[in-house]
Write an enzyme that holds these catalytic residues in place. Structure first.
Site, mmCIF file in Angstrom:
data_model
loop_
_atom_site.group_PDB
_atom_site.id
_atom_site.type_symbol
_atom_site.label_atom_id
_atom_site.label_comp_id
_atom_site.label_asym_id
_atom_site.label_seq_id
_atom_site.Cartn_x
_atom_site.Cartn_y
_atom_site.Cartn_z
ATOM 1 N N HIS A 70 0.851 -1.199 0.000
ATOM 2 C CA HIS A 70 0.000 0.000 0.000
ATOM 3 C C HIS A 70 0.887 1.250 0.000
ATOM 4 O O HIS A 70 1.298 1.748 1.046
ATOM 5 C CB HIS A 70 -0.905 -0.027 1.234
ATOM 6 N N HIS A 72 1.558 5.140 -2.081
ATOM 7 C CA HIS A 72 1.065 6.144 -3.029
ATOM 8 C C HIS A 72 2.263 6.724 -3.768
ATOM 9 O O HIS A 72 3.096 7.399 -3.159
ATOM 10 C CB HIS A 72 0.299 7.254 -2.311
ATOM 11 N N LEU A 73 2.353 6.420 -5.049
ATOM 12 C CA LEU A 73 3.304 7.116 -5.912
ATOM 13 C C LEU A 73 2.416 8.191 -6.535
ATOM 14 O O LEU A 73 1.254 7.951 -6.770
ATOM 15 C CB LEU A 73 3.878 6.159 -6.954
ATOM 16 N N ARG A 74 2.874 9.334 -6.782
ATOM 17 C CA ARG A 74 1.940 10.388 -7.206
ATOM 18 C C ARG A 74 1.939 10.623 -8.706
ATOM 19 O O ARG A 74 1.376 11.608 -9.176
ATOM 20 C CB ARG A 74 2.265 11.682 -6.470
ATOM 21 N N ASN A 104 -4.990 6.535 -6.759
ATOM 22 C CA ASN A 104 -5.468 7.925 -6.653
ATOM 23 C C ASN A 104 -4.463 8.941 -7.197
ATOM 24 O O ASN A 104 -3.994 9.825 -6.503
ATOM 25 C CB ASN A 104 -5.893 8.271 -5.222
ATOM 26 N N HIS A 189 -11.003 0.858 1.498
ATOM 27 C CA HIS A 189 -10.779 2.007 2.391
ATOM 28 C C HIS A 189 -12.083 2.166 3.165
ATOM 29 O O HIS A 189 -13.087 2.629 2.623
ATOM 30 C CB HIS A 189 -10.472 3.242 1.538
ATOM 31 N N HIS A 242 -5.457 -0.251 5.884
ATOM 32 C CA HIS A 242 -5.114 0.600 7.048
ATOM 33 C C HIS A 242 -6.078 0.491 8.235
ATOM 34 O O HIS A 242 -6.753 1.461 8.603
ATOM 35 C CB HIS A 242 -4.926 2.051 6.632
ATOM 36 N N ASP A 315 1.381 2.614 3.783
ATOM 37 C CA ASP A 315 0.449 3.688 3.372
ATOM 38 C C ASP A 315 1.240 4.972 3.113
ATOM 39 O O ASP A 315 0.790 6.083 3.469
ATOM 40 C CB ASP A 315 -0.658 3.918 4.398
ATOM 41 N N HIS A 319 3.441 14.179 0.510
ATOM 42 C CA HIS A 319 2.859 15.471 0.166
ATOM 43 C C HIS A 319 3.964 16.524 0.178
ATOM 44 O O HIS A 319 4.988 16.349 0.849
ATOM 45 C CB HIS A 319 1.760 15.854 1.161
#
Ligand code: DOR
Length: 434
Positions: A70, A72-74, A104, A189, A242, A315, A319
């Site tokens: 889990h 997040h690559l943006r 996302n 989620h 999560h 997770d 940012h």
């Protein structure tokens, strides 16, 4: 390149192996394990010896490459927060040889061209294995299912609208049925947005005292309950992302005892921190689901110990400073995790919650099983994805040293014990700090 990892404690929960032995890597595969191999002894570290790189890993732990299910690559869309390449570097530095990335992005990974774009970019970066998780619904809007067959063909390994819940139970039912026909998990989620509306932190004493609007634990529990019932009804595999509440742990435990095909993960911040971390309005501790109370934290640890929670996932949610250095209510949610996950998780071993082999199960073997990827083993002939861990190395978390573009960690300046010192992917060294 041929590599001999010499003298390490090899732990391979996939076969129950746990002993001091050498490990030979050749042609990108684990070729043999033999205590009899006698390479020329060189000075400490790495030595070239007739095309065989001998690396002394005595005193260290050699395990199947860690898998973060889990992340997040943006990219595409938010490259100022992270790219596939920078996230891959961060993964390797954190000891991960494979990562699964959430959809996302912008555009959302709800169609095959985005899935293939991610796979191509990851291959071009050439650092770790990247497995895309595709969206449950178009744009993750929870209205129309995406085309699972096409997404699977494109290389997706699971489906999730992570970051947003699927509020429509009928859509979730169809998602489970469709994914199940392809033997793939739906990763949920769990958040009832009617119950969580307007909240920015956990609902409890700290929210009352700070005046921040709370998100009650029941917002998670209600959805975990619904998704378990839908998984039971459809016979499909639901994976709860999560997990943060005592209620969710209890519901998953009960469902497993009934034979429901449910698996679950939690993230290091849920077994390490509580809502006290946001008392100072620290936006780096703002995350969804939010950091909960002490009873929840204790229940998550119990769930890890008794096998209710199958996996630990970072997770990783990078940012930019501009997203986080604003008032708490307006700050983006998420914590970076790829480079602190292992160090924080090793505290579970130090605290006696998990044995080291059990921890490796949750960080490599079970994620591979849940996602259906052929990883997580040191068996002869397996891909040479290997992590070497120095359990005794003490280090201080300094976000300036992160490979990730995201520096948003509430663990800055924490002293951690244990880190990855060598990450090998497909027989190639991708990170080294021996
Ligand atoms: O805090 C979070 N951040 N929770 C999520 O579910 C999504 C994530 C993100 O993408 O930033």
């Amino acid at each position: 390149m041929n590599i001999l990892l010499q003298g390490g404690r090899v732990i391979d929960p996939s076969s129950g192996r746990d002993r001091i032995q050498n490990l030979l890597i050749s042609g990108g595969k684990i070729r043999a394990r033999s205590a009899d191999l006698k390479p020329t002894k060189g000075p400490a570290g790495r030595k070239r010896n007739d095309d065989l790189y001998v690396i002394d890993v005595s005193g260290k732990i050699v395990v199947p490459g860690l898998i973060d299910m889990h992340t997040h690559l943006r990219e595409p869309g938010h490259e100022y927060k992270e790219t596939i390449a920078s996230g891959s570097q961060a993964a390797a530095a954190g000891g991960f040889t494979s990562i699964a990335c959430m959809p996302n992005t912008n555009p959302v990974n709800d169609n095959r061209s985005v899935t293939e774009f991610i796979i191509k970019k990851a291959a071009a970066a050439g650092i770790v294995n990247v497995y895309p998780i595709a969206a449950i619904s178009l744009k993750s809007e929870g209205i129309t299912l995406s085309d699972y067959w096409d997404l699977k063909e494109g290389g997706a390994v699971g489906f999730s609208d992570d970051g947003r819940p699927v509020m429509n139970a009928a859509l979730m039912r169809r998602a489970l049925e469709y994914a199940s026909s392809l033997n793939m998990p739906v990763i949920s989620h769990c958040e009832d947005t009617n119950l969580s509306a307007g909240g920015t932190m956990h609902e409890g004493f700290v929210s009352a005292e700070t005046g921040l609007v709370g998100i009650p634990g029941i917002a998670e529990d209600v959805m975990v309950s619904r998704d378990i019932l839908l998984a039971e009804f459809t016979g499909a595999h639901i994976h709860i992302a999560h997990v943060s509440t005592a209620g969710a742990v209890r519901l998953i435990r009960e469902a497993k005892s009934r034979g429901v095909h449910v698996t679950a993960e939690t993230a290091p911040h849920y077994f390490t921190l509580t809502d006290e971390a946001v008392r100072t309005f620290n936006t780096f501790a703002k995350v969804y689901p939010p950091l909960r109370g002490e009873a929840d934290r204790a229940a998550v640890r119990e769930g890890l110990a008794d096998g209710t929670i199958d996996a630990i996932a970072s997770d990783h949610a990078p940012h930019a400073r501009t997203d986080k250095e604003v008032e708490f209510d307006y700050a983006a949610t998420g914590i970076v995790g790829l480079e602190t996950s292992l160090g924080l998780s090793l505290s579970l071993v130090q605290d006696g919650v998990l044995t080291l082999p059990k921890l490796i199960e949750k960080m490599a073997i079970n994620p591979a099983r849940i996602l259906g990827i052929r990883k997580g083993t040191l068996a002869d002939g397996a891909d040479a994805d290997i992590t070497v861990i120095d359990q005794n190395r003490e280090w201080v978390v300094d976000p300036r040293n992160f490979r990730s573009r995201g520096k948003n960690t509430p663990f800055k300046d924490w002293l951690l014990k244990g880190k990855a010192v060598l990450t090998i992917v497909g027989g190639e060294i991708r990170y080294q700090d021996l």
